[in-house]
Design a protein around this motif. Sequence first.
Motif, short mmCIF file in Angstrom:
data_model
loop_
_atom_site.label_atom_id
_atom_site.label_comp_id
_atom_site.label_asym_id
_atom_site.label_seq_id
_atom_site.Cartn_x
_atom_site.Cartn_y
_atom_site.Cartn_z
N LYS A 56 0.84 -1.20 0.00
CA LYS A 56 0.00 0.00 0.00
C LYS A 56 0.87 1.24 0.00
CE LYS A 56 -1.30 1.92 3.68
NZ LYS A 56 -1.96 2.39 4.91
N PHE A 59 -0.08 8.72 1.70
CA PHE A 59 0.25 10.14 1.52
C PHE A 59 0.58 10.46 0.07
CE2 PHE A 59 1.52 9.18 6.01
CZ PHE A 59 0.32 9.61 6.53
N LYS A 64 -4.73 13.69 2.23
CA LYS A 64 -4.20 12.84 3.29
C LYS A 64 -3.00 13.50 3.98
CE LYS A 64 -4.52 9.27 4.58
NZ LYS A 64 -5.14 8.71 5.79
N SER A 155 -0.05 2.30 9.26
CA SER A 155 -1.40 2.18 9.86
C SER A 155 -2.26 1.09 9.21
CB SER A 155 -2.18 3.51 9.82
OG SER A 155 -1.43 4.58 10.32
N ALA A 225 -5.21 6.96 -0.54
CA ALA A 225 -6.57 7.51 -0.52
C ALA A 225 -6.66 8.82 -1.28
CB ALA A 225 -7.01 7.72 0.92
C1 OOG Z 1 -1.28 6.50 7.33
C2 OOG Z 1 -1.74 5.77 6.10
C3 OOG Z 1 -1.90 6.66 4.88
C4 OOG Z 1 -3.11 6.75 2.60
O1 OOG Z 1 -3.90 6.19 1.83
O2 OOG Z 1 -2.68 7.89 2.41
C5 OOG Z 1 -2.68 5.98 3.81
C6 OOG Z 1 -2.42 7.15 8.10
O3 OOG Z 1 -3.09 8.04 7.57
O4 OOG Z 1 -2.60 6.76 9.26
O5 OOG Z 1 -3.03 4.82 3.88
#
Ligand code: OOG
Length: 254
Positions: A56, A59, A64, A155, A225
């Motif tokens: 994955k 950021f 995000k 995460s 995301a």
């Molecule tokens: C970290 C994971 C960031 C994204 O899609 O940007 C992420 C977090 O926001 O805790 O998965």
Amino acid sequence: MSTTIERIPDHLDAAQRERRPIDALPDTLTLDDAYWIQHGVLGRRTSRGERPVGIKLGFTSRAKMAQMGVSEIVVGQLTDAMRIPDGGAVALSGFIHPRIEPEIAFRLAWDIDVADPHADIEGAVDAVAPALEIIDSRYRDFRFTLPSVIADNTSAAGFVLGPWRPPGIDLANRAVRLEVNGAAVAHGTTAAILGHPMRALHALVPVARARGFRLHAGQIVLAGAASAAVAFQPGRVSAIVAGVGRVDLRGVDG
Ligand code: OOG
Ligand code: MG
């Protein structure tokens, strides 16, 4: 903090298994340390029988970065234990303080030689799908710095894949909507992901080379995301990507 780096993977692994948030790690950690810790955390999961199934990115959108105060691309790892079937239910008690976010997933048809600067990752994509990601920082209050979130496998906590579509489908500037119980709670566009989700895939290759990630046939890649994440509460959550499709998940108590 007295914890030596060698002990941090166990510390993070225990936080995830016991659903007990911990303090963010010292800012003196380097990115090398952080990825070393992440690989250690994954090693603990695979030694319990979990199978790595994907990668994955995080950021890759400004939404995000702004939400979490981190402005560099991060890479984490997905295992089969994190996967929830499309339309399936997941118990919220399995997480600390889960959030949910809409994503685009790619699937790789063959292994990528990340050492090759001309590796054609785009050509290796054999399908794309709308996806949902559950993120669940192991740090108190979801607060962390860049090395801390990398060490915590960015995460990663769960993911759902919608129906696969052919790789040629146009992913440029597609509207992305996150719904909770049928009401829109976040909006984005695929263009928010580094201008085009395919750019996230290209951005993965040098990070994979530098940080020891392998990219295999059959692997899934989440591009990051397109919108900010929202708290994952009991109810139905859907991600809808215009022209690509939808994916659904139900959060349940207990
Ligand atoms: C970290 C994971 C960031 C994204 O899609 O940007 C992420 C977090 O926001 O805790 O998965
Ligand atoms: Mg994500």
